[in-house]
Design an enzyme around this catalytic site. Structure first.
Site, mmCIF file in Angstrom:
data_model
loop_
_atom_site.group_PDB
_atom_site.id
_atom_site.type_symbol
_atom_site.label_atom_id
_atom_site.label_comp_id
_atom_site.label_asym_id
_atom_site.label_seq_id
_atom_site.Cartn_x
_atom_site.Cartn_y
_atom_site.Cartn_z
ATOM 1 C CD GLU A 134 -1.525 -2.314 1.880
ATOM 2 O OE1 GLU A 134 -0.527 -2.609 1.867
ATOM 3 O OE2 GLU A 134 -2.447 -3.136 1.969
ATOM 4 N NE ARG A 180 3.184 -10.211 1.709
ATOM 5 C CZ ARG A 180 3.177 -9.311 2.658
ATOM 6 N NH1 ARG A 180 4.378 -9.189 3.222
ATOM 7 N NH2 ARG A 180 2.374 -8.312 2.850
ATOM 8 N N GLY A 231 12.094 -5.397 1.480
ATOM 9 C CA GLY A 231 12.370 -4.541 0.447
ATOM 10 C C GLY A 231 13.532 -4.778 -0.596
ATOM 11 C CG ASN A 261 1.145 -6.855 -7.102
ATOM 12 O OD1 ASN A 261 0.595 -6.805 -8.239
ATOM 13 N ND2 ASN A 261 1.595 -5.349 -6.781
#
EC number: 2.4.99.12
Length: 436
Positions: A68, A271, A312, A337
């Protein structure tokens, strides 16, 4: 549920928050001990600001996590370009780092206050935002109610509504209506999402497309990329990214099936990197040699798996391959995604459980840039086929990048939708530039 019962339920939620407030300190201390909260900034979660509010108009952006935060970064830059101050809240230490890396000191970052009345009230008393912009699916009852009580316009951008969330809200239509009607505007990712928001009581609802398509490609460390490419040499590679429990073992099984024929290197990016020790134990138990990014292990000819146990650095891992399996789709639920791997030049493979990203997968599958697999055996066959058919892999990659280009435009549409709220703040910022 009647409107009266809905009001009663929301009132009970409010009072339950007062009861929970005193015990949240030990809970956050426990999370800090596990590295899930910044020790020195826990007070922000109770609404205590760590910096003064700047003079002039201010927009509060909230983005729950990394995805987000990345999605709203270009929108935040547009708001800052107009001279409007921004306070950005996020809920994780990882997203805080992403905000710092991508936005620096152009915004004020705070950790999002707990959805409890004392914390939310304290936060709003200090910041007095002129507008609140929430990303994707952030529906926090007390936050919504307090913003509404103060007549602060609140907008949901890049809005999406998963099958599970929609089913849950439909069981409580009166509560949903009492909350969703408070949004001044919902800007949804797709028409399907928009219709769900309308059903739950949101008006007006517009469709912009997915802001994640308009973000910059995930960054990477060029020195690390060059070092890894040198170590990998001419070995074939594939990646299993955003994996959930069970999918790392599946990636190991695929590697064992294919490595003898291809001299394969498999990149596994979970994840949740905090699971890395358990994942390594599983892979070693399969007879595989693992190099970990956090240990800065060298990839040798004997290395089977590069375990990307950092946060990241997806841009680094995806640049090491042209084939990416996107997880939470074989053994998890909802998918992850697929746009980042398509954006960075990967042919995309996925399991069938992609409900949370249905439209993105439909667009990529229709163009021929993504393929679905039913199980581990089919995944192994898909990886093998793409490794050995350069022309097919290249066509998938090109189709993916064409699809990404066609899907762009969500940022322009979102800014256009927000103009009635941003224009007065832009004028105010220009009239009082020293205050902005």
């Amino acid at each position: 549920m009647s409107n009266a019962l809905a009001r009663l339920a929301l009132s009970a939620y409010r009072w339950a928050g007062f009861g929970l407030y005193p015990v949240m300190g030990p809970y956050l201390a426990f999370r800090a001990a596990k590295g899930k909260e910044e020790r020195g900034r826990r007070r922000e979660r109770f609404g205590h600001a760590s910096v003064e509010r700047p003079a002039g108009p201010l927009v509060w952006f909230h983005a729950a996590s990394v995805g987000e935060t990345n999605a709203v970064t270009p929108l935040i830059r547009e708001v800052r370009r107009r001279g409007i101050n921004v306070v950005l809240t996020t809920g994780t230490t990882t997203s805080a780092r992403v905000a710092r890396d991508r936005l620096g000191d152009t915004v004020i970052h705070q950790y999002v206050p707990l959805d409890l009345k004392p914390a939310i009230s304290r936060f709003l008393d200090h910041w007095h935002p002129d507008l609140a912009v929430m990303a994707e699916s952030e529906i926090w009852p007390m936050t919504i109610l307090e913003l509404g009580a103060r007549h602060i316009a609140q907008v949901l951008v890049n809005g999406r509504m998963s099958d599970r969330s929609f089913a849950r809200w439909k069981k409580r239509p009166a509560i949903a209506d009492a909350l969703f009607e408070k949004f001044a505007l919902v800007v949804a990712q797709s028409e399907a999402d928009a219709e769900r928001f309308r059903t739950l009581g949101a008006l007006p609802v517009l469709v912009s497309g997915n802001l994640k398509v308009d973000t910059d490609a995930p960054p990477h460390d060029p020195a690390a990329l060059a070092a890894y490419r040198s170590q990998i040499g001419d070995r074939m590679t594939w990646a299993a990214i955003s994996t959930f429990e069970g999918e790392e073992a599946a990636a190991g099984a695929v590697h064992r099936l294919l490595s003898e024929r291809t001299g394969l290197l498999t990149v596994v990016v979970p994840r949740h990197p905090e699971r890395a020790d358990a994942i390594e134990e599983t892979l070693v138990g399969q007879g595989l040699k693992v190099a970990r990014r956090t240990r800065n292990d060298t990839i040798t000819a004997e290395t089977d798996i590069l375990l990307g146990d950092t946060i990241g650095e997806m841009g680094l891992y995806l640049r090491l391959t042209e084939i990416a399996f996107v997880g939470r789709s074989l053994f998890g639920e909802g998918g992850q995604n697929p746009l980042e791997p398509a954006m960075l030049g990967c042919a995309v493979l996925s399991g069938p459980n992609v409900q949370n990203f249905r439209e993105s997968y439909q667009r990529l599958a229709k163009s021929g840039s993504a393929r679905m697999v039913r199980d581990v055996e089919m995944l192994a066959k898909g990886v093998a086929y793409l490794l050995t058919h350069d022309d097919i892999r290249r066509k998938m990659i090109e189709a993916g990048q064409d699809s990404i280009q066609e899907m762009r435009g969500a940022l322009v549409e979102t800014v256009r939708s927000l103009e009635p709220y941003l224009n007065p703040l832009t004028v105010k910022a220009r009239l009082h530039p020293r205050e902005a």
